[in-house]
Scaffold this active site. Structure first.
Site, short mmCIF file in Angstrom:
data_model
loop_
_atom_site.label_atom_id
_atom_site.label_comp_id
_atom_site.label_asym_id
_atom_site.label_seq_id
_atom_site.Cartn_x
_atom_site.Cartn_y
_atom_site.Cartn_z
N CYS A 1 -1.25 5.85 9.10
CA CYS A 1 -1.43 4.71 8.37
C CYS A 1 -2.83 4.93 7.47
O CYS A 1 -2.61 5.87 6.73
CB CYS A 1 -1.91 3.63 9.58
SG CYS A 1 -3.18 3.97 10.68
N ARG B 1 0.92 -1.26 -0.06
CA ARG B 1 -0.10 0.18 -0.05
C ARG B 1 1.05 1.41 0.03
O ARG B 1 0.57 2.10 -0.60
CB ARG B 1 -0.98 0.12 1.25
CG ARG B 1 -2.11 -1.06 1.17
CD ARG B 1 -2.97 -0.83 2.22
NE ARG B 1 -3.79 0.29 2.40
CZ ARG B 1 -4.57 0.83 3.28
NH1 ARG B 1 -4.41 0.01 4.38
NH2 ARG B 1 -5.34 1.70 3.01
#
Length: 283
Positions: free
Chosen positions: A238, A180
């Site tokens: 995050c 990611r």
């Protein structure tokens, strides 16, 4: 004060003169709803068995406000958060221990919020429910009202501009999975990639196979290898400020203070004007 507590230490403290308040924060990030499957139900898991005396805390409703321009899990309203903690029996003069199903992310979010709002003694059960060897209970306690009054600002908090600046002046860790960060996949947010200058540091690498944290020395060596040296400022983000709280907790175990960018990638990527970096290079 240690940021984590072992199951055996918790057993001893629960038998002591000032046992900690126990908060059960079972939660999982899930894309099951999009596939037609029912989402994870932390309250049902709690009802099926929890540490005796533990009170369930709902991450989505009590540890975050509604999703919006500031991300999927923005900060909760401080007054509402304080009320939820008092209902759970949290008081400033009594220690708090938070746990989840074992991943540690949700427990770390509760730990960080209580620390940010000034609670002096809150720890996470290392390894979560999986580490607990004692009996479980199906009883739902009704604790005495606590007296905790939130006073925000006790630990570091970043907004989008602050995170961007820290990526240039200090160290900004990206706690998501490496793919990611690199922008190879993005299952949730509008675009893949990372904040320019951020360093990939998946929080899953901070724990052992059973979900317990690696020893403090190993964690410190890891973060130093990634650039957290010399006492400079450190921040973490995050996807939505949950797994990043777990990395802030890991940094605390290592003895390295760090700020949390709560909005994280879900806030950053929602604005097409913000720059996005892809690939393994921070820039």
């Amino acid at each position: 004060m240690n940021a984590i507590i072992s199951a055996s230490e918790l057993t001893n403290e629960l038998a002591g003169a000032n046992p900690p308040v126990l908060l059960d924060v079972r939660w999982q990030l899930s894309t099951a709803r999009a596939a037609g499957a029912p989402p994870f139900d932390g309250r049902a898991e709690y009802a099926a068995g929890h540490l005796p005396g533990a009170v369930f805390v709902d991450l989505d409703r009590e540890l975050a406000s509604a999703p919006g321009e500031h991300g999927r899990h923005p900060l909760p309203d401080v007054a509402e958060f304080g009320a939820a903690m008092r209902r759970a029996g949290v008081s400033s003069r009594r220690p708090v221990v938070v746990y989840d199903g074992g991943q540690g992310w949700a427990a770390a979010r509760a730990w960080w919020l209580l620390r940010w709002t000034g609670h002096p003694d809150v720890r996470v059960l290392d390894g979560g429910l999986r580490a607990w060897q004692g009996p479980l209970s199906g009883d739902v306690p009704v604790p005495d009202e606590g007296d905790f009054t939130p006073a925000p600002g006790a630990v570091g908090l970043l907004d989008a501009d602050g995170a961007a600046a820290l990526a240039r002046s200090g160290v900004l860790f990206d706690a998501r999975a490496g793919e990611r960060y690199r922008g190879e996949v993005e299952p949730i947010d509008p675009v893949g990639g990372h904040i320019p200058g951020a360093v990939s540091a998946p929080t899953t690498d901070n724990v052992l196979a059973d979900g317990r944290f690696r020893p403090a020395g190993e964690l410190r060596a890891r973060f130093e290898d990634l650039g957290a040296t010399g006492g400079g400022e450190v921040g973490v983000y995050c996807g939505s400020g949950v797994s990043a709280a777990h990395e802030v907790l890991a940094l605390a175990v290592a003895g390295i203070p760090a700020a949390l960018y709560v909005g994280s990638w879900s806030e950053w990527s929602s604005d097409p004007e913000r720059p996005v970096a892809v690939g393994p290079d921070p820039q």
